[in-house]
Design a protein around this motif. Structure first.
Motif, PDB file in Angstrom:
ATOM      1  N   LEU A 158      -9.101  35.038   8.364  1.00 51.77           N
ATOM      2  CA  LEU A 158      -7.980  34.107   8.205  1.00 51.77           C
ATOM      3  C   LEU A 158      -7.830  33.204   9.425  1.00 51.77           C
ATOM      4  CD1 LEU A 158      -5.535  36.597   6.487  1.00 51.77           C
ATOM      5  CD2 LEU A 158      -6.397  34.479   5.472  1.00 51.77           C
ATOM      6  N   GLU A 159      -7.983  33.768  10.610  1.00 51.76           N
ATOM      7  CA  GLU A 159      -7.861  32.938  11.815  1.00 51.76           C
ATOM      8  C   GLU A 159      -8.978  31.904  11.873  1.00 51.76           C
ATOM      9  OE1 GLU A 159      -5.495  32.657  13.784  1.00 51.76           O
ATOM     10  OE2 GLU A 159      -4.289  34.422  13.336  1.00 51.76           O
ATOM     11  N   SER A 160     -10.165  32.287  11.419  1.00 58.63           N
ATOM     12  CA  SER A 160     -11.279  31.328  11.382  1.00 58.63           C
ATOM     13  C   SER A 160     -10.979  30.192  10.415  1.00 58.63           C
ATOM     14  CB  SER A 160     -12.562  32.049  10.985  1.00 58.63           C
ATOM     15  OG  SER A 160     -13.620  31.132  10.811  1.00 58.63           O
ATOM     16  N   ALA A 161     -10.446  30.538   9.227  1.00 62.74           N
ATOM     17  CA  ALA A 161     -10.120  29.506   8.241  1.00 62.74           C
ATOM     18  C   ALA A 161      -9.025  28.586   8.762  1.00 62.74           C
ATOM     19  CB  ALA A 161      -9.691  30.162   6.925  1.00 62.74           C
ATOM     20  N   ILE A 162      -8.007  29.158   9.415  1.00 60.63           N
ATOM     21  CA  ILE A 162      -6.916  28.342   9.968  1.00 60.63           C
ATOM     22  C   ILE A 162      -7.453  27.433  11.067  1.00 60.63           C
ATOM     23  CG2 ILE A 162      -4.758  28.452  11.294  1.00 60.63           C
ATOM     24  CD1 ILE A 162      -4.141  31.063   9.765  1.00 60.63           C
ATOM     25  N   GLY A 163      -8.412  27.935  11.841  1.00 61.76           N
ATOM     26  CA  GLY A 163      -8.986  27.127  12.911  1.00 61.76           C
ATOM     27  C   GLY A 163      -9.735  25.912  12.415  1.00 61.76           C
TER      28      GLY A 163
END
Length: 389
Positions: A255-260
């Motif tokens: 999720l953090e990768s997608a948000i980034g």
């Protein structure tokens, strides 16, 4: 003078009459005792017969009740006034009510419709306790007594929800087959000339100066070829079987990768997180990252002014539920039903394949992707994936 002694004994005739009366009384008593014994024996026999009949009646009643409760079809009986007198277990399972909740209540009061089945098969529905309209197949029959007098009516019905869902799956498979054939044609008939257009446009761009007004037109051609190529790629990806390489993957990292990767105005849109650490799902990292990025991008694009996106996770023993909630424009019921259909889009430049591909990927993982939305309030996308444990 000596006293005289009178004879005070009753006459012999009176004694004889008394003896006869006593004998008659005794005979009558013995006769009554015999009649009483016969009556007592008969009452005892009748009691035994009545007890046997009661046992038979109780057995028949219990048997019929168990038979009714064991039926897979729902059964609802009403009296002549339309009040519910019987509501079996299957009816409760289909409609969400218990028998005490509806018994003695008016059928119309509970289900907001008349008891009689509609003549239009497409209109056969019953309102469940949750408010959901359950599609059913129903049949009504009258209940009559031994004299032929009508005592009420009985309705038997089946839940068609699963059958309708299966039919929709069959239609979806047929659509996929048609799209697959079309995709093969598109790849052959469009990609080849598209590559030529892109090549010639690139040559033109190299020969035209960057400040030349004609360069803008060439750039438009190149952008158009890129858009068409993207549509073809998404179409081919949608029609291909999903090939997965499953490994334990951190939900937080995905999720953090997608948000980034998102491009958004952080002064206007706030992204909140409620993501437990060290929680892993069994997934293909790249494919699931594509799903999260697509869903988050849709949420960002749905917020036209100020708003927020909440990413949160809940878990149970076997699965992880990821919720992405936005405060965007939302969708009405008609759009929500088609949101995962291929080629359905509300965007001017959308292809309508993004969420369709996402759902296919998630289902390929043995999970599920669904959506809830209200116009003007926002949309919640729910991704369910299996836990790595």
């Amino acid at each position: 003078m000596e006293p005289t002694h009178e004879n005070t004994s009753p006459p012999a005739s009176d004694l004889s009459a008394l003896a006869n009366a006593l004998e008659i009384f005794n005979a009558t008593t013995r006769s009554m005792e015999e009649a009483y014994r016969r009556l007592e024996n008969r009452v005892h026999e009748l009691d035994k017969e009545l007890a046997q009949k009661n046992r038979e009646l109780a057995f028949s009643t219990e048997y019929l009740s168990n038979l009714l409760e064991s039926m897979s079809d729902g059964v609802i009986a009403v009296d002549t006034e339309g009040k519910i007198t019987r509501f079996n277990r299957a009816a409760g399972a289909i409609l969400g009510y218990s028998a005490p909740e509806v018994t003695e209540h008016s059928f119309h009061e509970v289900f907001k419709r008349n008891f009689a089945a509609s003549r239009n098969p497409g209109a056969m529905e019953l309102r469940a306790k949750s408010g959901r309209m359950v599609p059913i197949s129903e049949r009504d029959s009258p209940i009559s007594g031994s004299t032929g007098k009508k005592l009420g009516s009985v309705k038997t019905f089946q839940d068609l929800s699963e059958l309708i869902a299966l039919r929709e799956q069959v239609r979806q498979i047929d659509r996929l087959a048609a799209i697959g054939e079309m995709a093969a044609t598109v790849a052959h008939e469009i990609r080849n000339p598209l590559g030529g257009i892109r090549g010639f446009a690139t040559f033109l761009a190299n020969d035209i100066a960057a400040d030349d007004p004609r360069r803008r037109l060439v750039d438009k051609i190149l952008q158009g070829t890129q858009s068409l190529d993207k549509v073809v790629n998404e179409l081919l990806e949608y029609t291909r079987p999903v090939e997965l390489s499953l490994h334990p993957v951190s939900c937080e990292a995905l999720l953090e990768s997608a948000i980034g990767f998102l491009q958004y105005d952080s002064t206007r849109i706030q992204i909140k997180r409620n993501i437990p650490k060290d929680l892993k799902v069994l997934a293909d990292r790249d494919k699931i990252a594509q799903v999260f990025l697509n869903v988050l991008l849709n949420s960002v694009q749905s917020i036209t002014e100020n708003g927020s996106i909440l990413v949160e996770i809940t878990t149970d023993a076997s699965a992880v539920d990821i919720y992405i909630r936005d405060t965007g424009c939302g969708m009405d019921e008609s759009h929500l039903k088609q949101v995962f259909s291929p080629f359905f889009t509300t965007k001017e430049k959308g292809t309508g394949l993004g969420l369709a591909v996402c759902k296919k990927i998630v289902e390929g993982h043995g999970g599920d992707l669904d959506a809830k939305s209200e116009p003007g309030i926002g949309t919640t996308m729910h991704v369910r994936l299996l836990r790595a444990e």
